[in-house]
Scaffold this motif. Sequence first.
Motif, PDB file in Angstrom:
ATOM      1  N   VAL A 273       0.819  -1.228   0.000  1.00  0.00           N
ATOM      2  CA  VAL A 273       0.000   0.000   0.000  1.00  0.00           C
ATOM      3  C   VAL A 273       0.848   1.272   0.000  1.00  0.00           C
ATOM      4  O   VAL A 273       0.308   2.370  -0.129  1.00  0.00           O
ATOM      5  N   LEU A 274       2.177   1.127   0.142  1.00  0.00           N
ATOM      6  CA  LEU A 274       3.074   2.275   0.164  1.00  0.00           C
ATOM      7  C   LEU A 274       4.193   2.085  -0.850  1.00  0.00           C
ATOM      8  O   LEU A 274       4.578   0.937  -1.153  1.00  0.00           O
ATOM      9  N   PRO A 275       4.766   3.171  -1.360  1.00  0.00           N
ATOM     10  CA  PRO A 275       5.943   3.023  -2.214  1.00  0.00           C
ATOM     11  C   PRO A 275       7.094   2.380  -1.432  1.00  0.00           C
ATOM     12  O   PRO A 275       7.182   2.507  -0.208  1.00  0.00           O
ATOM     13  N   GLU A 276       7.981   1.711  -2.136  1.00  0.00           N
ATOM     14  CA  GLU A 276       9.089   1.018  -1.482  1.00  0.00           C
ATOM     15  C   GLU A 276       9.921   1.969  -0.632  1.00  0.00           C
ATOM     16  O   GLU A 276      10.363   1.626   0.473  1.00  0.00           O
ATOM     17  N   ARG A 277      10.140   3.202  -1.121  1.00  0.00           N
ATOM     18  CA  ARG A 277      10.963   4.174  -0.389  1.00  0.00           C
ATOM     19  C   ARG A 277      10.291   4.654   0.895  1.00  0.00           C
ATOM     20  O   ARG A 277      10.941   5.298   1.732  1.00  0.00           O
ATOM     21  N   ALA A 278       9.010   4.361   1.073  1.00  0.00           N
ATOM     22  CA  ALA A 278       8.272   4.831   2.251  1.00  0.00           C
ATOM     23  C   ALA A 278       8.201   3.782   3.350  1.00  0.00           C
ATOM     24  O   ALA A 278       7.554   4.007   4.372  1.00  0.00           O
ATOM     25  N   VAL A 279       8.872   2.644   3.152  1.00  0.00           N
ATOM     26  CA  VAL A 279       8.895   1.582   4.167  1.00  0.00           C
ATOM     27  C   VAL A 279      10.356   1.265   4.479  1.00  0.00           C
ATOM     28  O   VAL A 279      11.077   0.734   3.622  1.00  0.00           O
ATOM     29  N   LEU A 280      10.796   1.604   5.684  1.00  0.00           N
ATOM     30  CA  LEU A 280      12.186   1.420   6.097  1.00  0.00           C
ATOM     31  C   LEU A 280      12.264   0.315   7.141  1.00  0.00           C
ATOM     32  O   LEU A 280      11.437   0.265   8.061  1.00  0.00           O
TER      33      LEU A 280
ATOM     34  N   ASP B 244      18.680   2.610   8.242  1.00  0.00           N
ATOM     35  CA  ASP B 244      17.593   3.501   7.817  1.00  0.00           C
ATOM     36  C   ASP B 244      16.669   3.878   8.970  1.00  0.00           C
ATOM     37  O   ASP B 244      16.100   4.973   8.989  1.00  0.00           O
ATOM     38  N   THR B 245      16.495   2.962   9.922  1.00  0.00           N
ATOM     39  CA  THR B 245      15.588   3.246  11.041  1.00  0.00           C
ATOM     40  C   THR B 245      16.282   3.947  12.203  1.00  0.00           C
ATOM     41  O   THR B 245      15.614   4.464  13.090  1.00  0.00           O
TER      42      THR B 245
ATOM     43  N   PRO C 128       4.096   7.721   5.192  1.00  0.00           N
ATOM     44  CA  PRO C 128       3.001   8.016   4.269  1.00  0.00           C
ATOM     45  C   PRO C 128       3.000   9.489   3.879  1.00  0.00           C
ATOM     46  O   PRO C 128       3.458  10.349   4.647  1.00  0.00           O
ATOM     47  N   ASP C 129       2.476   9.780   2.683  1.00  0.00           N
ATOM     48  CA  ASP C 129       2.390  11.184   2.269  1.00  0.00           C
ATOM     49  C   ASP C 129       0.961  11.622   1.974  1.00  0.00           C
ATOM     50  O   ASP C 129       0.736  12.683   1.396  1.00  0.00           O
ATOM     51  N   SER C 130      -0.013  10.801   2.384  1.00  0.00           N
ATOM     52  CA  SER C 130      -1.411  11.166   2.177  1.00  0.00           C
ATOM     53  C   SER C 130      -2.273  10.506   3.244  1.00  0.00           C
ATOM     54  O   SER C 130      -1.863   9.532   3.883  1.00  0.00           O
ATOM     55  N   GLU C 131      -3.479  11.041   3.404  1.00  0.00           N
ATOM     56  CA  GLU C 131      -4.422  10.460   4.355  1.00  0.00           C
ATOM     57  C   GLU C 131      -4.786   9.036   3.939  1.00  0.00           C
ATOM     58  O   GLU C 131      -4.928   8.148   4.801  1.00  0.00           O
TER      59      GLU C 131
END
Length: 494
Positions: free
Chosen positions: A23-30, A35-36, A57-60
């Motif tokens: 549900v999220l782009p790969e770059r948005a999951v660390l 990275d964490t 996330p970048d949106s509701e």
Amino acid sequence: MEETAVAYTAEHQRMVVNALRAVLPERAVLFDAEDTRPYECDGLSAFAQLPMVVVLPDSEEQVVAVLKICNALKVRIVPRGAGTGLSGGALPIADGVVLSTARMSRIVNVDPYARTAVVQPGVRNLAISEAAAPHGLYYAPDPSSQIACSIGGNVAENSGGVHCLKYGLTVHNVMRVRMVTIEGDVVELGSNALDAPGLDLLAVFVGSEGMLGVVTEVTVRLIPKPRQARVILASFDDVVKGGNAVAGVIAAGIIPAGLEMMDKTSSRMVEPFVKAGYDIDAEAILLCESDGIPEEVDEEIARMTAVLEQSGATAIAVSRDEAERLRFWSGRKNAFPAAGRISPDYYCIDGTIPRRALADVLLGIQNMEQKYGLRCANVFHAGDGNLHPLILFDANQEGEFHRAEAFGAEILEMCVEFGGSITGEHGVGLEKINQMCVQFSREEMDAFLGVKAAFDPPMLLNPTKAIPTLQRCAEYGRMHVKRGALKFADLPRF
């Protein structure tokens, strides 16, 4: 605090990551440690914990999707703003997900006629005022971290600032919040009108420290920039006189735009750093600001000056122009970074007391300095009794941090003794969770848990924060002996 053992398997982490990447782009999951690592703590850096996963996330819609997945998988979530909090509220959980709203940083709308701004949670506090400035408006709450802190974090902690005496905390300046529940439902609290139907859940949500839902949009109230502002810098040769002067200003029926107090340690700490013009030999200094139309400001400055003189001020200076006003304030605004000039580490406490107790609490802190063998620089939002002692220590010296923690705990419990609270604007988080056992009864904390359960039935949002368990209070009670009395003596021993 050292990181605890990882409480999840690689297979479990992979399952969660794969579900989130659906549900999220790969770059948005660390999930890799390197990275964490930037998310391992907030401003209370003495406590750190690597999270299992970080999502950005970048949106509701993406927030909704993340929460639905975590709820289905029973994965605990820690919402995070800019990470400037000072109570460990954004400390990750080893087997949990950190949900950062930093990429939700769009100013949706500024309405100069309604005097409102609609913003996403990752918008910086100061950016709101910058966007409203062309209309002669600004956003009033101004925490010291306003250049970096986000409005979502401000909502979570109910942040204030040096001008909150006159203009209020976040809760007084937010009209509407859009949030997402753990089930993924989008809920609007408050409204763009003066009132909203039903229970005032907005006031419950503001200051809930990420335990009830995740903010996705905020409508804030904007106010006209005052035509003039001037500040008085007053020196006192005794902290009791300074404390009494604060009470005297309020008793005179004056509500200054700002009323701050600093002791000698803090003045000597900041003056070489910013050259604000502070009297470094004074035992206490006050900053008293008036704003409004010029005639109103002149009258209020004269009234406050008279009160300060009657209270025993040894020197009084009034800013002559805007540059000097900002210079006077620069010392107070830079108290935290200036601490690094005289101490390797500092521990910032946040508590609230009745104004009449200011002098007594300062004297109590001075006694504790001797008891713990540590220095303490005191800066107060004196007008509303919100104090921020900075306990100076060296983490490289064995045992000093633990002494600083004990020092801070005793300050907070002294606040409760004087009829105050263990927090004013920093929240409880992890830092003050033991002191919750001192301030509130078990029945009261059960009521708090009942509110959380109504919003978050599976108890997945920022668990282990703010509200202590019965066992924690029992354990703390056994260790917490004061004046011969054992706290929670009626609880069973484990």
